[in-house]
Design a protein around this motif. Structure first.
Motif, PDB file in Angstrom:
ATOM      1  N   UNK A 257      -4.044 -22.694 -58.124  1.00  0.00           N
ATOM      2  CA  UNK A 257      -3.130 -23.029 -59.215  1.00  0.00           C
ATOM      3  C   UNK A 257      -3.444 -24.386 -59.833  1.00  0.00           C
ATOM      4  N   UNK A 258      -4.393 -25.113 -59.287  1.00  0.00           N
ATOM      5  CA  UNK A 258      -4.734 -26.419 -59.835  1.00  0.00           C
ATOM      6  C   UNK A 258      -5.490 -27.251 -58.822  1.00  0.00           C
ATOM      7  N   UNK A 259      -6.003 -28.379 -59.276  1.00  0.00           N
ATOM      8  CA  UNK A 259      -6.772 -29.268 -58.409  1.00  0.00           C
ATOM      9  C   UNK A 259      -6.543 -30.705 -58.833  1.00  0.00           C
ATOM     10  N   UNK A 260      -6.939 -31.629 -57.966  1.00  0.00           N
ATOM     11  CA  UNK A 260      -6.732 -33.044 -58.282  1.00  0.00           C
ATOM     12  C   UNK A 260      -7.869 -33.634 -59.102  1.00  0.00           C
ATOM     13  N   UNK A 261      -8.930 -32.866 -59.329  1.00  0.00           N
ATOM     14  CA  UNK A 261      -9.995 -33.314 -60.216  1.00  0.00           C
ATOM     15  C   UNK A 261     -11.117 -34.084 -59.568  1.00  0.00           C
ATOM     16  N   UNK A 262     -11.004 -34.398 -58.302  1.00  0.00           N
ATOM     17  CA  UNK A 262     -12.084 -35.118 -57.629  1.00  0.00           C
ATOM     18  C   UNK A 262     -13.191 -34.138 -57.233  1.00  0.00           C
ATOM     19  N   UNK A 263     -14.449 -34.589 -57.195  1.00  0.00           N
ATOM     20  CA  UNK A 263     -15.554 -33.676 -56.889  1.00  0.00           C
ATOM     21  C   UNK A 263     -15.476 -33.154 -55.467  1.00  0.00           C
ATOM     22  N   UNK A 264     -15.948 -31.920 -55.315  1.00  0.00           N
ATOM     23  CA  UNK A 264     -16.001 -31.285 -53.998  1.00  0.00           C
ATOM     24  C   UNK A 264     -17.166 -31.866 -53.201  1.00  0.00           C
ATOM     25  N   UNK A 265     -16.912 -32.187 -51.945  1.00  0.00           N
ATOM     26  CA  UNK A 265     -17.947 -32.687 -51.040  1.00  0.00           C
ATOM     27  C   UNK A 265     -17.961 -31.821 -49.795  1.00  0.00           C
ATOM     28  N   UNK A 266     -19.091 -31.200 -49.504  1.00  0.00           N
ATOM     29  CA  UNK A 266     -19.214 -30.385 -48.298  1.00  0.00           C
ATOM     30  C   UNK A 266     -19.241 -31.288 -47.072  1.00  0.00           C
ATOM     31  N   UNK A 267     -18.493 -30.938 -46.045  1.00  0.00           N
ATOM     32  CA  UNK A 267     -18.419 -31.801 -44.864  1.00  0.00           C
ATOM     33  C   UNK A 267     -19.455 -31.435 -43.800  1.00  0.00           C
ATOM     34  N   UNK A 268     -20.209 -30.350 -44.029  1.00  0.00           N
ATOM     35  CA  UNK A 268     -21.227 -29.986 -43.047  1.00  0.00           C
ATOM     36  C   UNK A 268     -22.336 -31.024 -42.942  1.00  0.00           C
ATOM     37  N   UNK A 269     -22.768 -31.564 -44.087  1.00  0.00           N
ATOM     38  CA  UNK A 269     -23.878 -32.518 -44.085  1.00  0.00           C
ATOM     39  C   UNK A 269     -23.564 -33.767 -43.272  1.00  0.00           C
ATOM     40  N   UNK A 270     -22.393 -34.406 -43.470  1.00  0.00           N
ATOM     41  CA  UNK A 270     -22.108 -35.578 -42.631  1.00  0.00           C
ATOM     42  C   UNK A 270     -22.004 -35.261 -41.146  1.00  0.00           C
ATOM     43  N   UNK A 271     -21.538 -34.058 -40.800  1.00  0.00           N
ATOM     44  CA  UNK A 271     -21.490 -33.681 -39.388  1.00  0.00           C
ATOM     45  C   UNK A 271     -22.900 -33.543 -38.817  1.00  0.00           C
ATOM     46  N   UNK A 272     -23.825 -33.043 -39.628  1.00  0.00           N
ATOM     47  CA  UNK A 272     -25.226 -32.967 -39.190  1.00  0.00           C
ATOM     48  C   UNK A 272     -25.803 -34.365 -39.040  1.00  0.00           C
ATOM     49  N   UNK A 273     -25.541 -35.240 -40.020  1.00  0.00           N
ATOM     50  CA  UNK A 273     -26.087 -36.599 -39.986  1.00  0.00           C
ATOM     51  C   UNK A 273     -25.546 -37.394 -38.798  1.00  0.00           C
ATOM     52  N   UNK A 274     -24.337 -37.078 -38.374  1.00  0.00           N
ATOM     53  CA  UNK A 274     -23.757 -37.755 -37.216  1.00  0.00           C
ATOM     54  C   UNK A 274     -24.218 -37.149 -35.895  1.00  0.00           C
TER      55      UNK A 274
END
Length: 420
Positions: A257-274
């Motif tokens: 029904x709507x969004x806050x307008x901030x870009x989507x960031x996948x969280x898989x990549x930071x979990x891999x980097x960590x």
């Protein structure tokens, strides 16, 4: 020579001279040049369509589409028919390809208005071949497309906050301001800003972290249901819609029904980097399992994705996409509306994982080729670019596994309505 060519073209049916000339062994340079020029003159070759964004559409043929004869054309036809009421409400002059004006919704409206009886795959195949032309799509010379998958999750929920169900699913807050930039500049058609007023200034709306910390305030917070944990909510927001199973056995379907307008960031990549997850085995299922197993860190990781999705109740009997029509499993796709108009048929091929419903954590153990005729009926925060798509698998555990594991390179074609 030019007069001779004109006379020959006037007297000779298109293609006849070319066919005849190609059957001869030509020894004269003059005759060779004559044949080349004549063939170029007589054969009508449709040029590649270029858009301002670097996207090009080169004419192709249906018989060149992989597995085209075996496709389930009737499913795709019915999906297109779901889109037709929305297509018919569009301005006839609105571009179908938002980056280029060569085709308009009026062309697709004529397809929707065609008086045809289609009840079999064979009839549906003939329908698409009769009313559309197929084009191979490239972006800056590359045909490499990328496809992910999504599905309709089923989540336990309650309508009122109670013990065990304390995480809200929110409707759009009353203070969010949506700005259609296309109304100010036609070059920005389809683009929107989402913000909030602060002392008569429009500022970016609150991030996920802000909202999770209570930035909305009671006067703007509008929960429509409550779920058991933030991980359930997070993945429901990633999918954009879902089916809530209530304690009394009733179900409540909710949709974007709507969004806050901030870009989507996948969280898989930071979990891999960590070093928390391995690139070779990462999937929606492994990410979910990690979040549930690390509750003290989960919120911080989820907040890395600043995008936040709001929901509304949906009385439809099926998942509804951004076009506002029911989605058809394996024949609906989410696209970037900056490039493709809703309702356009696309043909995609990709290598996708195959898995059984019982395999809930690991990646599939083999890959299979996917070839599907799909209709552009949805979008998503992470779907950016002409060669990017999110494939709708449907609902249920098997769909969840396939969607969670789908990260597939492939190729995309677009079916454009024939112009009279």
């Amino acid at each position: 020579m030019s007069r001779l060519l004109k006379d020959l073209k006037r007297l000779t049916p298109d293609g006849v001279l070319c066919h005849f000339a190609r059957s001869l062994r030509v020894g004269s340079l003059l005759l060779t040049c004559f044949v080349v020029v004549a063939c170029q003159s007589f054969e009508s070759v449709e040029p590649t369509k270029h858009t301002e964004s670097g996207v090009a559409m080169s004419p192709s043929r249906f018989e060149l589409l992989p597995h085209w004869p075996q496709e389930r054309h009737l499913h795709a036809f019915r999906a297109l028919m779901h889109s037709c009421p929305k297509i018919l409400k569009q301005s006839a002059q609105r571009p179908l390809l938002l980056a280029a004006p060569m085709h308009v919704f009026g062309d697709l409206q004529k397809v929707c208005q065609a008086k045809v009886s289609v009840t079999t795959d064979a009839q549906a195949k003939t329908f698409f071949e009769t009313y559309f032309k197929v084009y191979a799509v490239t972006n800056n010379g590359s045909n490499k497309a990328f496809f992910t998958g999504y599905y309709e999750p089923q989540i336990l929920a309650t309508r009122q906050k109670q013990a065990g169900f304390t995480v809200p699913l929110r409707a759009p807050p009353s203070d969010i301001v949506t700005v259609d930039l296309g109304a100010f500049d036609t070059a920005l058609a389809g683009k929107k800003l989402y913000g909030r007023l602060d002392a008569n200034q429009l500022k970016p709306y609150w991030t996920r972290a802000d909202i999770n910390s209570g930035a909305l305030g009671a006067q703007h917070d509008k929960p429509i249901a409550w779920v058991a944990n933030d991980v359930d909510k997070f993945f429901l927001q990633v999918q954009g819609s879902g089916l809530l199973v209530l304690a009394d056995g009733q179900t409540l379907r909710v949709g974007f029904a709507g969004r806050n307008g901030h870009p989507y960031t996948a969280i898989g990549k930071p979990l891999i980097e960590r070093g928390e997850l391995e690139r070779e085995t990462i999937s929606m299922q492994t990410i979910r399992a990690w979040l549930l197993a690390h509750p003290s860190e989960a919120m911080q990781v989820m907040n890395l994705n600043a995008s936040y999705i709001f929901f509304s109740e949906n009385t439809a009997q099926a998942t509804v996409g951004a076009q506002g029509v029911p989605l058809t499993p394996e024949h609906s796709i989410a696209i970037d509306p900056q490039y493709w108009g809703y309702g356009l048929p696309l043909y995609i091929t990709a290598d996708v994982p195959q898995a059984q419903a019982s395999n809930t954590g690991a990646r599939a153990d083999h890959i299979a080729a996917l070839a599907r005729l799909v209709i552009a009926q949805d979008t998503g925060s992470a779907i950016k670019g002409a060669l990017r798509g999110d494939f709708f698998w449907g609902s249920g555990s098997d769909a969840a596994i396939k969607a969670g594991q789908m990260k597939a390179n492939g190729i995309l074609w677009v079916l454009l309505p024939k112009q009279s």
